[in-house]
Design an enzyme around this catalytic site. Structure first.
Site: not given
Ligand code: NAI
Ligand code: MG
Length: 352
Positions: A137, A187, A220, A244, A248
């Site tokens: 971000y 990743k 993933d 983030d 969730d």
């Protein structure tokens, strides 16, 4: 008597509807534990944006810089693009106040059925430590050659040694105080610069915390494991974007977004930390008095922990847990009929 000054930012939609119950419950436990909280309310919101063109005043951060903590409801409203509300309020607070840890506990509570079969109370209990100040971000990048066949958008990720080290240090330290296990989200197979850097810094930190058993998983595969084997996790540490999304997902495993809490921490305590439920302003149910205040209550109990009153925070959560476990009074998102006030009264009834 010890006094704390709390800045409250109800925000938009159900934000205010859940902050009011939180302060009511906070006041009750504070009185019982011999301290007091005073609140300064700030109307920073999309509604303010609609009237003034800004989410908060120019000197907004200075007005809350000396408070002991910030309690926020939710921000966002149709008509104001979400990136405007986010970058106009939440991100400046998180970054200016060096709230570089976003802490999200994931616990399956008795009386809140998980959509995942086999995710049981007492077994699923972990925390996601999300990097909150940098990473994916960032404002760096741009849109180029608009309207031509070469049009492209570039979004830079920025990972600094200092920024990554400090959040990892928080994660390893937390793992030492909890169950002694840490999983790093990576990743580094697909993202070839920032993620190998992240992995290297994880290995360096791990060497300084020999008591923590750690591993790393590609994000993933990790997402799948959080659904399939949520009980195996203790502390998950992740970059801003991965954390983030993962938190969730994990909140959904624990029974829904309406109950999930979060803390934006400045661990050095040079600036106030900010506590907020994970959910948004829920325009679809706003103004009807039916919002579940649990995410806000849980966040408020994390605020008490942070202020140095963990026993008061625990008492607050014990009352919430008792109401949920009994199952008679629950909000609609959890399959019940109760409104916000009724649920809150039931929590207050269980407190001295
Ligand atoms: P949302 O979390 O507001 O709502 C998603 C769904 O969950 C809705 O059906 C809503 O009714 C339900 N829900 C959420 N919280 C609930 C609660 N406490 N009790 C009962 N039901 C609840 O997410 P959505 O709809 O994607 O976003 C709405 C607005 O909120 C957007 O403007 C978004 O940008 C903003 N937002 C703000 C956040 C923040 O302030 N940190 C976080 C997420 C979204
Ligand atoms: Mg999110």
């Amino acid at each position: 008597m010890q006094q704390y000054r709390i800045a409250t930012i109800p925000g938009d939609g159900i934000g205010g509807e859940v902050v009011t119950p939180a302060t009511a419950v906070l006041d009750r436990v504070a009185a019982h534990h011999g301290f007091a909280l005073s609140y300064d309310e700030f109307d920073w919101s999309c509604e303010r944006f609609a009237h003034t063109g800004a989410m908060m005043p120019e000197d907004g951060l200075d007005r809350i810089r000396h408070h002991d903590a910030v309690l926020l409801g939710a921000v966002g409203w149709p008509g104001v693009p979400d990136h405007v509300s986010l970058w106009g309020l939440l991100i400046p607070i998180r970054r200016e106040f060096h709230q570089y840890v976003n802490l999200r506990p994931i616990t399956v509570l008795e009386g809140v059925p998980s959509p995942v079969t086999g995710a049981l109370p007492g077994e699923v209990d972990f925390v996601v430590v999300r990097e909150n100040n940098e990473g994916e971000y960032s404002r760096e990048g741009g849109r180029f050659d608009r309207g031509t066949p070469r049009e492209r958008a570039v979004q830079e990720s920025v990972f600094t040694r200092r920024g990554v080290e400090r959040v990892l240090e928080y994660g390893f330290d937390l793992a030492e105080r909890r169950g002694g296990r840490l999983t790093s989200a990576t990743k580094s197979n697909g993202i070839v610069h920032t993620m190998p850097f992240w992995d290297e810094l994880v290995a360096e930190r791990a060497a300084l915390h020999p008591d923590v058993v750690w591993d790393q998983e590609h994000i993933d595969a990790l997402a799948a494991k959080v659904v399939l084997e949520p009980a195996r996790f203790d502390v998950i540490v992740a970059s801003n974007l991965f954390g983030d999304i993962l938190s969730d997902l994990a909140a959904a495993v624990a029974g829904g977004i309406g109950i999930a809490p979060s803390a934006n921490l400045n661990p050095e305590r040079e600036y106030p930390s900010m506590f907020e439920p994970v959910h948004g302003s829920a325009p679809d149910i706003a103004g009807r008095g039916v919002a579940n205040p649990l995410g806000a209550l849980w966040s408020a109990s994390m605020m008490l922990d942070h202020l140095g009153h963990p026993e008061a925070g625990r008492q607050m959560m014990d009352a919430v847990r008792a109401v949920l476990a009994e199952g008679r009074v629950r909000t609609r998102d959890l399959g019940g009929e109760a409104g916000t006030d009724e649920f809150t009264s039931e929590v207050l009834r269980r407190l001295p």
